[in-house]
Motif scaffolding. Structure first.
Motif, short mmCIF file in Angstrom:
data_model
loop_
_atom_site.label_atom_id
_atom_site.label_comp_id
_atom_site.label_asym_id
_atom_site.label_seq_id
_atom_site.Cartn_x
_atom_site.Cartn_y
_atom_site.Cartn_z
N GLN A 43 0.86 -1.18 0.00
CA GLN A 43 0.00 0.00 0.00
C GLN A 43 0.90 1.23 0.00
OE1 GLN A 43 -2.29 0.44 3.59
NE2 GLN A 43 -2.84 2.57 3.12
N ARG A 44 0.82 2.02 -1.04
CA ARG A 44 1.65 3.23 -1.12
C ARG A 44 1.11 4.29 -0.16
NH1 ARG A 44 5.29 3.82 -5.20
NH2 ARG A 44 5.12 6.09 -5.13
N LEU A 45 2.02 4.85 0.60
CA LEU A 45 1.65 5.85 1.60
C LEU A 45 1.88 7.25 1.03
CD1 LEU A 45 3.32 4.10 4.67
CD2 LEU A 45 0.96 3.87 3.87
N GLU A 100 21.96 11.70 4.98
CA GLU A 100 20.89 12.56 5.50
C GLU A 100 19.63 11.72 5.70
OE1 GLU A 100 18.83 16.90 4.62
OE2 GLU A 100 19.48 15.68 2.93
N PHE A 101 18.99 11.89 6.85
CA PHE A 101 17.75 11.18 7.16
C PHE A 101 16.58 12.10 6.83
CE2 PHE A 101 14.47 9.96 10.41
CZ PHE A 101 14.13 8.75 9.83
N LEU A 102 15.69 11.61 5.96
CA LEU A 102 14.51 12.36 5.54
C LEU A 102 13.28 11.68 6.15
CD1 LEU A 102 15.45 12.67 1.75
CD2 LEU A 102 16.13 14.17 3.64
N ALA A 103 12.89 12.13 7.33
CA ALA A 103 11.78 11.49 8.05
C ALA A 103 10.47 11.70 7.30
CB ALA A 103 11.67 12.07 9.45
N GLY A 104 9.76 10.60 7.06
CA GLY A 104 8.47 10.68 6.41
C GLY A 104 8.52 11.21 4.98
N TRP A 105 9.64 11.03 4.30
CA TRP A 105 9.80 11.56 2.94
C TRP A 105 8.66 11.10 2.03
CZ3 TRP A 105 12.58 15.07 0.37
CH2 TRP A 105 12.64 14.98 -1.02
N ARG A 106 8.02 12.07 1.40
CA ARG A 106 6.89 11.76 0.53
C ARG A 106 6.71 12.88 -0.49
NH1 ARG A 106 3.42 11.71 4.16
NH2 ARG A 106 2.38 13.69 3.74
N ASN A 107 6.83 12.50 -1.76
CA ASN A 107 6.56 13.43 -2.87
C ASN A 107 7.35 14.73 -2.76
OD1 ASN A 107 4.71 11.54 -3.90
ND2 ASN A 107 3.07 12.38 -2.63
N ARG A 178 9.72 3.06 -5.92
CA ARG A 178 8.86 3.84 -5.03
C ARG A 178 9.71 4.69 -4.10
NH1 ARG A 178 8.33 -1.66 -3.54
NH2 ARG A 178 8.98 -2.13 -1.41
N SER A 179 10.66 5.40 -4.72
CA SER A 179 11.62 6.18 -3.95
C SER A 179 11.04 7.48 -3.41
CB SER A 179 12.84 6.51 -4.83
OG SER A 179 12.46 7.28 -5.96
N GLU A 180 9.91 7.95 -3.96
CA GLU A 180 9.34 9.22 -3.54
C GLU A 180 8.27 9.09 -2.47
OE1 GLU A 180 10.65 12.18 -4.43
OE2 GLU A 180 12.16 10.82 -5.26
N ALA A 181 7.89 7.88 -2.17
CA ALA A 181 6.92 7.64 -1.09
C ALA A 181 7.09 6.21 -0.61
CB ALA A 181 5.49 7.87 -1.57
N PRO A 182 6.99 5.98 0.69
CA PRO A 182 7.14 4.61 1.20
C PRO A 182 5.89 3.78 0.91
CG PRO A 182 6.53 6.06 2.98
CD PRO A 182 6.72 6.94 1.78
N SER A 183 6.06 2.48 1.06
CA SER A 183 4.93 1.56 0.93
C SER A 183 4.86 0.69 2.17
CB SER A 183 5.08 0.68 -0.32
OG SER A 183 4.96 1.44 -1.49
N LEU A 184 3.65 0.31 2.51
CA LEU A 184 3.39 -0.54 3.67
C LEU A 184 2.85 -1.89 3.23
CD1 LEU A 184 2.71 -1.16 6.73
CD2 LEU A 184 0.54 0.02 6.31
N GLN A 185 3.45 -2.93 3.73
CA GLN A 185 2.86 -4.27 3.64
C GLN A 185 2.59 -4.69 5.07
OE1 GLN A 185 5.26 -7.51 2.07
NE2 GLN A 185 3.46 -8.66 1.48
N ASP A 186 1.32 -4.62 5.46
CA ASP A 186 1.02 -4.84 6.88
C ASP A 186 0.68 -6.28 7.23
OD1 ASP A 186 -1.43 -4.95 5.66
OD2 ASP A 186 -2.36 -3.38 6.86
N VAL A 187 0.71 -7.16 6.24
CA VAL A 187 0.54 -8.58 6.54
C VAL A 187 1.50 -9.40 5.67
CG1 VAL A 187 -0.99 -10.57 6.63
CG2 VAL A 187 -1.91 -8.30 7.11
#
Length: 287
Positions: A43-45, A100-107, A178-187
């Motif tokens: 799931q793309r965040l 460099e750490f980019l916390a919550g990096w998105r778009n 998917r370098s511009e937004a993280p993705s979640l696999q929750d299961v």
């Protein structure tokens, strides 16, 4: 399924690579007990709402040339994979100041930007160009940021003990596509566990190195492992996760003692992840 169990029992693994498939000898692992529940899709965040609970997962940019995934476990500490801190060609440590750490990096935007002050890796980790059980088990690193992140929207994650075989887990990661937004696999599932190495059915790819593996027991996300590598057994893609628990305490002690990658000799190498054929540890499954 029978072939999968046979190869796992025999320790026959193939490291998934961009251009080749390599046999990798690991310790014998018992046949997995696969849960009846199906793994969820990625799931793309991409939206603020979707990524709200995952702002403490961020992209680790190395000199603007490549990336790994990391997660905040304290206001000034980021957990990731040790091989992200090595240059593939020279096999030397890279300077933490290039990260460099980019916390919550998105778009194109992050909730917080922080450079890295110092970094420590597991004392038994050896970056020798070969994937092995020992290397995966010890493939963890802690990065201390130049300044703590005090943003109320970026809450560090707690850590917990490694999950048992058959446990349901999840992963939040960045990757080359998917370098511009993280993705979640929750299961996804822990297929096997042996001597600190988790074999998981989670969907990971280039850039996912260092991504946090979560347990959701009690309805709360806690980090239980770090993605180390992607492998293949009998045609099935699996993810390999490193140990945590007491190893994490060891890394915290190293930081407290001032043993860091910040005190490195001149000429230390840098990761060049943008070039897939020559990229260093920062690109996923390159070893």
């Amino acid at each position: 399924m029978a072939a999968l169990a046979k190869d796992m029992a025999a320790g026959k693994w193939r490291l998934a690579r961009a251009c080749a498939v390599l046999l990798v000898p690991l310790l014998a692992i018992a046949a997995p007990q696969v849960s009846q529940a199906q793994d969820s899709r990625l799931q793309r965040l991409e939206t603020t709402e979707a990524g709200r609970d995952w702002q403490a997962v961020g992209r680790l940019d190395v000199n603007g040339e490549g990336f790994c995934t990391g997660a905040l476990i304290a206001p000034d500490l980021v957990l990731t994979a040790a091989h992200c801190l090595f240059d593939r060609d020279s096999r030397t440590r890279i300077a933490p100041q290039t990260i460099e750490f980019l916390a919550g990096w998105r778009n194109g935007r992050a909730s917080a930007y922080r450079s890295v002050r110092q970094a420590v890796i597991h004392p038994n980790y050896v970056f020798d160009g070969e994937l092995s059980t020992d290397r995966v088990r010890n493939d963890i690193a802690l990065l201390q940021l130049q300044r703590p992140i005090r943003n109320t929207t970026v809450t560090p994650f707690e850590t917990s003990l490694r999950p048992q075989k058959g446990a349901r887990i999840g992963v939040v990661s960045y990757a080359h596509d998917r370098s511009e937004a993280p993705s979640l696999q929750d299961v996804c599932a822990v297929m096997a566990r042996q001597e600190g190495v988790l074999v998981m059915s989670c969907d990971v790819d280039y850039g996912s190195s260092g991504a946090p593996v979560f347990s959701f027991e009690g309805g709360r996300a806690r980090i239980v492992s770090v993605v180390s590598a992607k492998a293949e057994v009998s045609g099935q893609q699996v993810a390999l996760g490193s140990a945590l628990a007491e190893e994490l305490d060891l890394l915290r002690a190293q930081l407290g003692n001032g043993r860091s990658a910040g005190q490195m000799p001149p000429g230390v190498g840098r990761v060049r992840v943008g070039e897939r054929a020559r990229s260093g540890g920062a690109k996923f499954i390159k070893n």
